[in-house]
Write an enzyme that holds these catalytic residues in place. Sequence first.
Site, PDB file in Angstrom:
ATOM      1  N   HIS A   1      -9.687   1.296   4.489  1.00  8.00           N
ATOM      2  CA  HIS A   1      -8.446   1.472   5.247  1.00  8.00           C
ATOM      3  C   HIS A   1      -8.699   2.429   6.411  1.00  8.00           C
ATOM      4  O   HIS A   1      -9.509   3.360   6.297  1.00  8.00           O
ATOM      5  CB  HIS A   1      -7.358   2.021   4.317  1.00  8.00           C
ATOM      6  CG  HIS A   1      -6.010   2.028   4.974  1.00  8.00           C
ATOM      7  ND1 HIS A   1      -5.630   2.999   5.863  1.00  8.00           N
ATOM      8  CD2 HIS A   1      -4.985   1.154   4.900  1.00  8.00           C
ATOM      9  CE1 HIS A   1      -4.404   2.730   6.296  1.00  8.00           C
ATOM     10  NE2 HIS A   1      -3.991   1.611   5.729  1.00  8.00           N
TER      11      HIS A   1
ATOM     12  N   ASN B   1       0.862  -1.173   0.000  1.00  4.21           N
ATOM     13  CA  ASN B   1       0.000   0.000   0.000  1.00  4.21           C
ATOM     14  C   ASN B   1       0.904   1.231   0.000  1.00  4.21           C
ATOM     15  O   ASN B   1       1.459   1.589   1.026  1.00  4.21           O
ATOM     16  CB  ASN B   1      -0.897  -0.043   1.254  1.00  4.21           C
ATOM     17  CG  ASN B   1      -1.728   1.217   1.419  1.00  4.21           C
ATOM     18  OD1 ASN B   1      -1.813   2.042   0.519  1.00  4.21           O
ATOM     19  ND2 ASN B   1      -2.352   1.369   2.586  1.00  4.21           N
TER      20      ASN B   1
ATOM     21  N   LYS C   1       0.161   4.249  -0.300  1.00  4.84           N
ATOM     22  CA  LYS C   1      -0.476   5.451   0.256  1.00  4.84           C
ATOM     23  C   LYS C   1      -0.208   6.650  -0.667  1.00  4.84           C
ATOM     24  O   LYS C   1      -0.143   6.483  -1.878  1.00  4.84           O
ATOM     25  CB  LYS C   1      -0.017   5.681   1.694  1.00  4.84           C
ATOM     26  CG  LYS C   1      -0.210   4.412   2.554  1.00  4.84           C
ATOM     27  CD  LYS C   1      -0.088   4.634   4.013  1.00  4.84           C
ATOM     28  CE  LYS C   1      -0.320   3.327   4.750  1.00  4.84           C
ATOM     29  NZ  LYS C   1      -0.360   3.482   6.194  1.00  4.84           N
TER      30      LYS C   1
ATOM     31  N   GLY D   1       1.964   2.306  10.842  1.00  2.03           N
ATOM     32  CA  GLY D   1       2.938   3.391  10.718  1.00  2.03           C
ATOM     33  C   GLY D   1       3.608   3.778  12.021  1.00  2.03           C
ATOM     34  O   GLY D   1       4.243   4.826  12.113  1.00  2.03           O
TER      35      GLY D   1
ATOM     36  N   GLU E   1      -5.829  -4.797  10.401  1.00  2.94           N
ATOM     37  CA  GLU E   1      -4.799  -3.795  10.666  1.00  2.94           C
ATOM     38  C   GLU E   1      -5.150  -3.035  11.942  1.00  2.94           C
ATOM     39  O   GLU E   1      -5.931  -2.068  11.889  1.00  2.94           O
ATOM     40  CB  GLU E   1      -4.707  -2.800   9.511  1.00  2.94           C
ATOM     41  CG  GLU E   1      -4.328  -3.414   8.189  1.00  2.94           C
ATOM     42  CD  GLU E   1      -3.741  -2.360   7.247  1.00  2.94           C
ATOM     43  OE1 GLU E   1      -2.591  -2.520   6.857  1.00  2.94           O
ATOM     44  OE2 GLU E   1      -4.433  -1.386   6.938  1.00  2.94           O
TER      45      GLU E   1
ATOM     46  N   GLU F   1      -7.154   4.868   7.461  1.00  2.00           N
ATOM     47  CA  GLU F   1      -6.962   6.283   7.123  1.00  2.00           C
ATOM     48  C   GLU F   1      -8.176   6.842   6.378  1.00  2.00           C
ATOM     49  O   GLU F   1      -8.486   8.029   6.491  1.00  2.00           O
ATOM     50  CB  GLU F   1      -5.654   6.450   6.322  1.00  2.00           C
ATOM     51  CG  GLU F   1      -4.450   6.287   7.244  1.00  2.00           C
ATOM     52  CD  GLU F   1      -3.214   5.681   6.613  1.00  2.00           C
ATOM     53  OE1 GLU F   1      -3.083   5.682   5.385  1.00  2.00           O
ATOM     54  OE2 GLU F   1      -2.361   5.187   7.386  1.00  2.00           O
TER      55      GLU F   1
ATOM     56  N   SER G   1       2.919  -2.035  10.442  1.00  2.00           N
ATOM     57  CA  SER G   1       4.360  -2.107  10.718  1.00  2.00           C
ATOM     58  C   SER G   1       4.974  -3.467  10.394  1.00  2.00           C
ATOM     59  O   SER G   1       5.868  -3.939  11.107  1.00  2.00           O
ATOM     60  CB  SER G   1       4.648  -1.703  12.169  1.00  2.00           C
ATOM     61  OG  SER G   1       4.253  -0.353  12.391  1.00  2.00           O
TER      62      SER G   1
END
Length: 252
Positions: free
Chosen positions: A96, A12, A14, A174, A168, A98, A212
Amino acid sequence: MLSVRKKLVVGNWKMNGGQSQNAALIDGVRGSVPEGVDVVVCPPYPYLAQVKTLVAGAGVGLGAQDLSPRKGGAFTGDVAASMLLDVGCEWVLVGHSERRTLHGEDNRLVAEKVAAALDAGLTPILCVGETLDERDGGRAEAVVSAQVAAVVDVLGLVAMAKVVVAYEPVWAIGTGRTATPEQAEVMHACIREGLRVAGVAADGVRILYGGSVTAANAASLFAMPDIDGALVGGASLVADGFSSICAAAAAS
Ligand code: PGA
């Protein structure tokens, strides 16, 4: 128990990349994609067509990071599933964290997007995961189960069996703080059991771990019986690291 599920590693990207970086990254990955593993990259929209050309013959599939639940028309800034298919995507990330946090996507919208992806013939990768507060409050399994159940409700049992799920934990994305393989396995087994109890053919559903993941921790995650691959953010931007994660998937 021998797993029947082929491992899947998804990068991904991003909101990262550029034409020259993309070319260098795919160049670095080319030749090191192992047999027996599905490998996919998800660049930002403007680069999908470029990356489709770059990955030709490299054994790497193409995915997008989001899609509209609608088929087309007056929806400024949105991208339809048919457009993703048209530029060569086979996969698409949906929900996701985000998107959920920064764009207010709720379970209902996420479910509609998953349905739109399947309708068009794309394989959706449904992202789910709890926040740290939810985990600390003992609600992690309930939150994640509800995120999955919302999609099962909209899709039905047969369609749900075609979805890839990516667990996730938000606190691991991250942050450099990966869930332990044991923590992840508990959640993956819970997701699979929830699907099974609902009536979905859960043994065939691939459940990826994300948050991560690096070359250093991938093998221990992939050794778990219900972890069928990884959704990789930061480490997918470096060719060597991403290739090592793919190699770990092949060796597991
Ligand atoms: P990360 O991101 O690997 O950088 O933690 C994973 C993701 O958000 O998909």
